[in-house]
Motif scaffolding. Structure first.
Motif, PDB file in Angstrom:
ATOM      1  N   ALA A  28       0.829  -1.203   0.000  1.00 12.36           N
ATOM      2  CA  ALA A  28       0.000   0.000   0.000  1.00 12.36           C
ATOM      3  C   ALA A  28       0.867   1.258   0.000  1.00 12.36           C
ATOM      4  N   GLU A  29       1.972   1.209   0.733  1.00 13.37           N
ATOM      5  CA  GLU A  29       2.881   2.362   0.748  1.00 13.37           C
ATOM      6  C   GLU A  29       3.528   2.573  -0.618  1.00 13.37           C
ATOM      7  N   ALA A  30       3.877   1.482  -1.269  1.00  5.81           N
ATOM      8  CA  ALA A  30       4.474   1.583  -2.604  1.00  5.81           C
ATOM      9  C   ALA A  30       3.489   2.197  -3.593  1.00  5.81           C
ATOM     10  N   ALA A  31       2.180   2.038  -3.334  1.00  6.71           N
ATOM     11  CA  ALA A  31       1.150   2.623  -4.182  1.00  6.71           C
ATOM     12  C   ALA A  31       0.882   4.082  -3.824  1.00  6.71           C
ATOM     13  N   GLY A  32       1.539   4.564  -2.775  1.00 12.94           N
ATOM     14  CA  GLY A  32       1.415   5.967  -2.404  1.00 12.94           C
ATOM     15  C   GLY A  32       0.505   6.261  -1.238  1.00 12.94           C
ATOM     16  N   ALA A  33       0.015   5.227  -0.546  1.00 10.01           N
ATOM     17  CA  ALA A  33      -0.914   5.437   0.567  1.00 10.01           C
ATOM     18  C   ALA A  33      -0.165   5.694   1.871  1.00 10.01           C
ATOM     19  N   GLU A  34      -0.866   6.332   2.801  1.00  9.53           N
ATOM     20  CA  GLU A  34      -0.394   6.463   4.178  1.00  9.53           C
ATOM     21  C   GLU A  34      -0.939   5.261   4.934  1.00  9.53           C
ATOM     22  N   GLU A 178       2.956 -21.702   0.012  1.00  6.02           N
ATOM     23  CA  GLU A 178       2.928 -20.953  -1.245  1.00  6.02           C
ATOM     24  C   GLU A 178       3.720 -19.651  -1.102  1.00  6.02           C
ATOM     25  N   ASP A 179       4.193 -19.144  -2.238  1.00  6.47           N
ATOM     26  CA  ASP A 179       4.894 -17.861  -2.263  1.00  6.47           C
ATOM     27  C   ASP A 179       3.857 -16.773  -2.508  1.00  6.47           C
ATOM     28  N   VAL A 180       3.463 -16.080  -1.445  1.00  4.48           N
ATOM     29  CA  VAL A 180       2.338 -15.138  -1.547  1.00  4.48           C
ATOM     30  C   VAL A 180       2.742 -13.665  -1.419  1.00  4.48           C
ATOM     31  N   GLU A 181       4.012 -13.386  -1.242  1.00  3.15           N
ATOM     32  CA  GLU A 181       4.424 -11.994  -1.008  1.00  3.15           C
ATOM     33  C   GLU A 181       3.940 -11.055  -2.114  1.00  3.15           C
ATOM     34  N   ALA A 182       4.170 -11.416  -3.349  1.00  7.39           N
ATOM     35  CA  ALA A 182       3.786 -10.545  -4.467  1.00  7.39           C
ATOM     36  C   ALA A 182       2.270 -10.399  -4.550  1.00  7.39           C
ATOM     37  N   ALA A 183       1.536 -11.480  -4.265  1.00  7.22           N
ATOM     38  CA  ALA A 183       0.075 -11.427  -4.299  1.00  7.22           C
ATOM     39  C   ALA A 183      -0.463 -10.503  -3.217  1.00  7.22           C
ATOM     40  N   VAL A 184       0.122 -10.568  -2.022  1.00 11.53           N
ATOM     41  CA  VAL A 184      -0.291  -9.692  -0.924  1.00 11.53           C
ATOM     42  C   VAL A 184      -0.061  -8.227  -1.307  1.00 11.53           C
ATOM     43  N   LYS A 185       1.107  -7.949  -1.859  1.00 13.45           N
ATOM     44  CA  LYS A 185       1.433  -6.565  -2.216  1.00 13.45           C
ATOM     45  C   LYS A 185       0.518  -6.059  -3.333  1.00 13.45           C
TER      46      LYS A 185
END
Length: 203
Positions: A28-34, A178-185
């Motif tokens: 969410a931070e990478a998308a610009g959110a607080e 499972e590798d879920v890091e990218a899916a979560v982000k």
């Protein structure tokens, strides 16, 4: 992103949902959110926690994480929930937090919050989808807007392809299967984006 505020609210016993919540915060931070990272209050007795090394370690690791409040719900444009499944439902700790929002719900302060959720279980069919659906039922009563990930990005298939929200299986040693890091982000970024659309549309 125009001042979108996201609260990531988690409950974690073995550390899995704490890690997922941290990834959601990053997304969410990478998308610009607080973003605020928040935990729900632990209800279990200390004696039970002390008898489980993983649980005790998670409680200690999250000691400095603030406990979520109704004020945090009011503050947020979007909420991302992360909690393990308990017999196909959310844990009592998360349920109590949701139930305690009756006051702000009655004042209309949960209306149009954008929400999304994640979960974990010890096997792929251990109630993951039912847990997310049970949480979303509460969100419908809130008048919230559910931003499920669906199949909006190919990265979701590598994480198991759960359209309701990212879910992960955890083995007997507490490791994510499972590798879920990218899916979560991705899910977190999408939730923040939908919140931005809603916020801009209401102005």
């Amino acid at each position: 992103m125009s001042n979108v505020k996201v609260a990531v609210v988690f409950y974690s016993m073995g550390g899995t949902n704490y890690q997922m919540a941290k990834w959601a915060k990053e997304g969410a931070e990478a998308a610009g959110a607080e973003v605020k990272l928040l935990k729900v209050e632990e209800l279990a007795p200390q004696s039970a926690i002390d008898g489980n090394e993983a649980w005790k370690a998670t409680v200690e690791a999250t000691a400095d994480v603030p406990v979520a409040t109704s004020e945090d719900v009011e503050w947020a444009d979007a909420l991302i929930f992360s909690a393990p499944t308990r017999f196909g439902n959310v844990p009592s700790q998360m349920k109590q937090f949701l139930d305690m929002q009756g006051g702000i719900w009655a004042e209309g302060k949960t209306i149009n919050k954008v929400v999304s959720a994640m979960t974990s279980a010890q096997n792929p069919h251990g109630g993951q989808e039912a847990t997310l659906l049970s949480l979303y039922t509460t969100m419908m009563h809130w008048g919230a807007i559910i931003a499920a990930p669906g199949y909006t990005d190919p990265v979701l298939f590598g994480a198991g392809g759960n359209p309701y929200g990212t879910s992960v299986s955890v083995d007997q040693d507490g490791n994510m299967v499972e590798d879920v890091e990218a899916a979560v982000k991705h899910q977190a970024a999408r939730t923040a984006s939908v919140a931005e659309w809603v916020k801009n549309g209401n102005q």
